[in-house]
Scaffold this active site. Structure first.
Site, PDB file in Angstrom:
ATOM      1  N   ASP A  76     103.319  77.542  23.321  1.00  0.00           N
ATOM      2  CA  ASP A  76     102.973  78.879  22.838  1.00  0.00           C
ATOM      3  C   ASP A  76     101.690  78.881  22.017  1.00  0.00           C
ATOM      4  O   ASP A  76     101.386  79.889  21.365  1.00  0.00           O
ATOM      5  CB  ASP A  76     104.124  79.471  22.024  1.00  0.00           C
ATOM      6  CG  ASP A  76     104.640  80.785  22.607  1.00  0.00           C
ATOM      7  OD1 ASP A  76     104.179  81.168  23.704  1.00  0.00           O
ATOM      8  OD2 ASP A  76     105.500  81.434  21.979  1.00  0.00           O
ATOM      9  N   ASP A 219     118.857  82.739  19.237  1.00  0.00           N
ATOM     10  CA  ASP A 219     119.900  81.846  19.727  1.00  0.00           C
ATOM     11  C   ASP A 219     121.292  82.373  19.377  1.00  0.00           C
ATOM     12  O   ASP A 219     122.192  82.401  20.221  1.00  0.00           O
ATOM     13  CB  ASP A 219     119.700  80.438  19.146  1.00  0.00           C
ATOM     14  CG  ASP A 219     119.354  80.466  17.657  1.00  0.00           C
ATOM     15  OD1 ASP A 219     119.430  81.549  17.038  1.00  0.00           O
ATOM     16  OD2 ASP A 219     119.003  79.412  17.105  1.00  0.00           O
TER      17      ASP A 219
END
Length: 614
Positions: A76, A219
């Site tokens: 990223d 998550d």
């Protein structure tokens, strides 16, 4: 009542715990026999972590004993050096034009460019054991299982324990999550997804629209969405991977602030446990208990402030006599101290929990309030890894409010000294003195100790055969006490002259079958009850070839059962350790052990030279 209700729910869930290790044994047989070996895409999301850390993780993933796997590095930060590293190591490289939705967006982008039936995710600093997929993939043979989360271990010391000089005695703070809270929730199939070291079914992710992007805790809410979609989210209580925890107190507290903000956002998003569909009442209560645990920080701050009210406002927080206190409170404290560590699998003591709670209660309280007012006021941020420092450093940003509280508590103790006979003031004074002790320890924990060594050292005993530069024919024998990618500490079975410093040495780790070249940088003789004294030598490795580096990483980080579960000392022993640290903190000791985990000596070669390109 708030705290009692939370504890009562935990105790009830303890009656429903499961041990899935036998189930994993049976399921692994199909994987080893080749009857069930679906393709697994291993995703390693990264945002600016050092390449040395990523190299270790990639090599560890490549060492997995599983044929049908593909490894993807999800960059990223679009770094050319990382693209070259991926090509050098032989894994896939994926990037995207922007950083939308941070880690969740990075993972969702990868889902569109991969095709495996199963997805395994490892953070950039987490290295799996060789048997990770063998132990987890088989559990997904059951079509109703959507995700398998595993225990998380860490191979560097907890910053609080390290700053207090107790890293050898105290387990990691987060051990309690893997060893206690996850086990509780597994009994009702509502495990927390950690964001790393898990395997998930692609079809299940597709059914819920991929990883949740509305929260900082993508998550956690992805696991909730899977459970709401009818999939089982289960937990395998085995240490099958290890990573880096935050390396200083700024990173440690910053990570907790992100967790708090992300978890509390569950009150405001559709993926939260209160609004998600198809969850049972018990599942919702378990999630709610976990979310509301962040309100313990404002309560802990209140307990620091209440004794001050008697000294500065003339308000007695609890009117009681010493006899009443002994009758009502002493049995409670005895019960708490005697059962706390037992109930949580000896992962943490009650006294140490108080130090952690006080060290971070003020920033966490502010974060809780800010999140309830502006739940989405701040974006995702990454915990720094691979940091180093050459001096002691006090975290003033987090420490100055505690210093003010310590000064006020000290003043309150002096003011109340002459009025202890008044009803309730004796208890307030004792309460205040306890707060002073915990505040002092919390302030000590905010003094980051120097960390010069670029490597993480593991206590791995191995028989070592050494050949010195001046005599290649004669072997010197010893046992390693610590190993890293950059060197070894060896306890010799025979003395060695100090003139051997800076002498080249060939070292063979016999059981591992690894041959290494290096130079002796230190020789220490430690007196023992028996003669002669023990000789410890430190060997700095020469630059490692790619094959030797893979061998060493595989041995250090990927061996099954490498990561053991440390046990917290008894409350009485913990009290002694904390009082010793209080009277003689590490910053006053002014000494470092060369052979402690935070080696104080510098390498003569830069860390990057240990990893030559082809």
């Amino acid at each position: 009542m708030f705290i009692i209700c939370g504890y009562a729910l935990q105790l009830y869930l303890l009656l429903k715990i499961k041990d899935r290790r036998h189930e994993a044994d049976m399921a692994a047989m199909a994987v080893k026999a080749g009857h069930y070996q679906p393709w697994v895409d291993i995703l390693i999301p990264t945002y600016n972590e050092p390449l040395t850390i990523l190299r270790r993780t990639i090599v560890g993933c490549q060492a997995l004993d599983y044929a049908h796997k593909r490894i993807y590095v999800l960059d990223d930060t679009r770094r050319p050096a990382l693209r070259e590293l991926a090509a050098e190591l032989g894994c896939h490289y994926l990037t995207r034009p922007d950083n939308r939705h941070a880690k969740a967006g990075n993972l969702n982008h990868a889902l569109a460019h991969t095709h495996g039936e199963l997805i395994a995710v490892f953070d950039a600093d987490f290295v799996p054991s060789r048997n990770f997929l063998t132990r987890t993939v088989g559990l997904l043979q059951a079509p109703e299982v959507g995700l398998v989360q595993t225990y998380q271990s860490f191979y560097n010391p907890d910053p609080v324990a390290r700053n207090l000089g107790l890293e050898a005695q105290l387990p990691q703070e987060v051990e309690i999550f893997s060893r206690h809270y996850q086990v509780l929730r597994d009994g009702i199939d509502t495990v927390l997804c950690y964001g790393s070291s898990f395997v998930v079914r692609r079809a299940a992710l597709d059914a819920v629209g991929g990883f949740v992007t509305e929260s900082l805790s993508e998550d956690y809410y992805t696991g909730i969405q899977l459970a709401a979609a009818g999939y089982r989210v289960i937990y395998l209580n085995e240490s099958l991977s290890a990573g880096l925890c935050a390396e200083d107190m700024a990173g440690h507290i910053g990570q907790r602030l992100r967790w708090a903000r992300g978890t509390l956002q569950g009150f405001f998003i559709p993926a939260g446990p209160l609004r998600a569909k198809n969850l049972s009442l018990l599942q919702r209560l378990a999630h709610l208990e976990g979310i509301t645990q962040w309100f313990h920080s404002p309560l802990r701050l209140l307990l620091l402030l209440l004794p001050l009210a008697s000294a500065f406002l003339g308000i007695v927080p609890l009117e009681t006599t010493l006899r009443e206190w002994v009758y009502y409170f002493l049995p409670y404290y005895w019960l708490l101290l005697s059962t706390f560590a037992w109930l949580n699998g000896r992962s943490r003591s009650a006294l140490v929990s108080d130090v952690y709670a006080v060290a971070q209660c003020i920033p966490l309280t502010l974060t809780v309030v800010q999140t309830l007012i502006r739940p989405f006021g701040r974006g995702f941020w990454v915990t720094p890894k691979g940091t180093r420092g050459d001096r002691y450093r006090f975290q003033w940003h987090f420490g100055w409010p505690l210093l003010i509280l310590f000064g006020a508590s000290l003043g309150a103790a002096v003011l109340n000294w002459h009025h202890l006979q008044a009803r309730g003031l004796l208890l307030a004074w004792v309460w205040n003195v306890y707060n002073l002790v915990i505040l002092a320890l919390a302030l000590y924990s905010l003094i980051d100790r120097p960390r010069l060594d670029p490597y993480d050292w593991l206590a791995v005993p191995q028989t070592a055969e050494l050949h010195l530069g001046w005599d290649k024919e004669t072997a010197v024998w010893g046992t390693t006490t610590q190993l890293s990618e950059g060197g070894a500490v060896v306890r010799l079975h025979q003395p060695l002259p100090r003139s051997a410093v800076n002498v080249a040495v060939s070292l063979r780790l016999l059981e591992a079958g690894i041959d290494l070249e290096g130079i002796i940088t230190h020789i220490d003789r430690q007196p023992t009850t028996a003669a002669p004294p023990t000789t410890l030598i430190t060997v700095q490795f020469a630059p490692l070839s790619p094959d030797t580096y893979r061998q060493l990483i595989r041995f250090l980080f990927c061996e099954p059962d490498r990561w053991q579960w440390p046990q917290t000392p008894s409350e009485l022993k913990t009290l002694g350790l904390l009082l010793k640290t209080l009277l003689w903190p590490p910053i006053l000791q002014r000494r470092f052990s060369r052979h402690a985990r935070d080696h104080s000596w510098r390498w003569s070669q830069p860390a990057s030279s240990q990893f030559p390109s082809r």
